[in-house]
Design an enzyme around this catalytic site. Sequence first.
Site, mmCIF file in Angstrom:
data_model
loop_
_atom_site.group_PDB
_atom_site.id
_atom_site.type_symbol
_atom_site.label_atom_id
_atom_site.label_comp_id
_atom_site.label_asym_id
_atom_site.label_seq_id
_atom_site.Cartn_x
_atom_site.Cartn_y
_atom_site.Cartn_z
ATOM 1 C CE LYS A 104 -3.772 -2.246 2.687
ATOM 2 N NZ LYS A 104 -4.658 -2.077 3.771
ATOM 3 C CB SER A 211 0.179 -5.894 4.465
ATOM 4 O OG SER A 211 -0.113 -4.705 5.663
ATOM 5 C CB ALA A 212 3.092 -11.787 5.511
ATOM 6 C CG PHE A 213 -1.050 -12.402 0.736
ATOM 7 C CD1 PHE A 213 -2.103 -13.099 -0.300
ATOM 8 C CD2 PHE A 213 -0.539 -11.274 0.987
ATOM 9 C CE1 PHE A 213 -2.503 -11.758 -0.764
ATOM 10 C CE2 PHE A 213 -1.154 -9.983 -0.529
ATOM 11 C CZ PHE A 213 -2.020 -10.763 -1.651
ATOM 12 C CG LEU A 214 -3.934 -13.582 7.065
ATOM 13 C CD1 LEU A 214 -5.261 -14.036 6.585
ATOM 14 C CD2 LEU A 214 -2.792 -14.225 7.761
ATOM 15 C CG ASP A 280 -14.405 1.292 7.198
ATOM 16 O OD1 ASP A 280 -16.053 1.249 7.254
ATOM 17 O OD2 ASP A 280 -14.580 1.058 6.801
ATOM 18 C CD GLU A 285 -12.309 -11.489 6.061
ATOM 19 O OE1 GLU A 285 -11.266 -13.107 5.908
ATOM 20 O OE2 GLU A 285 -11.249 -11.084 5.468
ATOM 21 C CG ASP A 300 -11.308 -3.497 5.398
ATOM 22 O OD1 ASP A 300 -9.902 -2.489 5.114
ATOM 23 O OD2 ASP A 300 -11.830 -3.746 5.664
#
Length: 411
Positions: A104, A211-214, A280, A285, A300
């Site tokens: 980002k 940011s590391a992906f899951l 927001d 999850e 998020d």
Amino acid sequence: SRRHRLYREELNLTSPAAPVPLRPEASWLQFHLGISRDGLYPRSSPVVNRLLRDMQEFPTISADYSQDEKALLGACDCSQIVKPSGVHLKLVLRFQDFGKAMFKPMRQKREEETPEDFFYFGSICPPTVQQRPFALSPLCRILDFRRVPPTVGRWINVTREILEVTKNEVLQSVFFVSPASNVCFFAKCPYMCKTEYAVCGNPHLLEGSLSAFLPSLNLAPRLSIPNPWIRSYSFDGKEEWEVNPLYCNTVREIYPYSNGNRLLNIVDMAIFDFLIGNMDRHHYEMFTKFGDDGFLLHLDNARGFGRHSHDETSILAPLSQCCIIKRTTLLRLQLLAEPEYQLSDVMRESLLQDPLAPVLTEPHLLALDRRLQLILDAVRKCIDTYGEATVVANDTTRPQAPVSDRAKLDT
């Protein structure tokens, strides 16, 4: 095998004599294997620091936009108020050892705040909200929640590390050189996404967060569940929790909040959101593997750290209405309120390790201390009203409504 083949294609390794091994000790893999019912990584795991270092240093081998992990590049569709993909420019960068992270770019200066007239649900193109996601992961670790994917700041060379490694023709087509001779790119989408809304290097370097992906949804399925304290997302409407002070009694009777620790985890999430000023939180999850008592992923968080001058106490509604908190959470908050372990000092020291330090300005750090006191005040008010035995719960305790609230509900 499929990932191995794609990785070989990215590196143009067509010869069978040049295999690319998957190293079991790779930080990306070790991070995924360390996910448990309690959090994304163990409390004392050395893997996270190694993963953050790899995301800072490893060269990119591919850049793309993807439907996975809410990482849409062209996500500025202004035709919807709430959009699962969000409203921010995002890219997926791939590294060696099968690792990937969501990038980002930073859009505003650190001292800027989100404008006062900006709605928490505003879907604006271009996005005008300051994103400080690399401050979220350290705060989550300090609170001992461990529910935000590891995130770190990095300077990206947009020419060498994005444009020259991507094979996506659409992504290639949105790059251009500005009149100031800076390399820029913008989102490719059908609504109001133009060169005026681009992000630019200086002339090639652009700062942003990784940011590391899951794990993929095929390997680790997740559920997206509406937040019981979701906001109205309209200019004049209100949700029930905003007008009914006994709303929590209704939530307590509904599965899965009627047993287990789900409601306690919702309160944890509200505390985290209040500290960062995030209004927001419309969904949360969970990994399906861990069942109803698994932890809540704090994804998020783009609205976080937008304003330091305003404390939105309505974010604490789950705490103030339910009057329940985990004992471990309360003890951690009380510790961080002590002068020798003050939250702002711990955060400041933690963020100094980030390549883009200073990440947060002093007003943001001081706002953390101020908001922490407001949280503890809310807990004290609950204890004064209902007693510590009712308010402070063990992590697995089934939340019960305070006696006076149950009587009102029966009436």
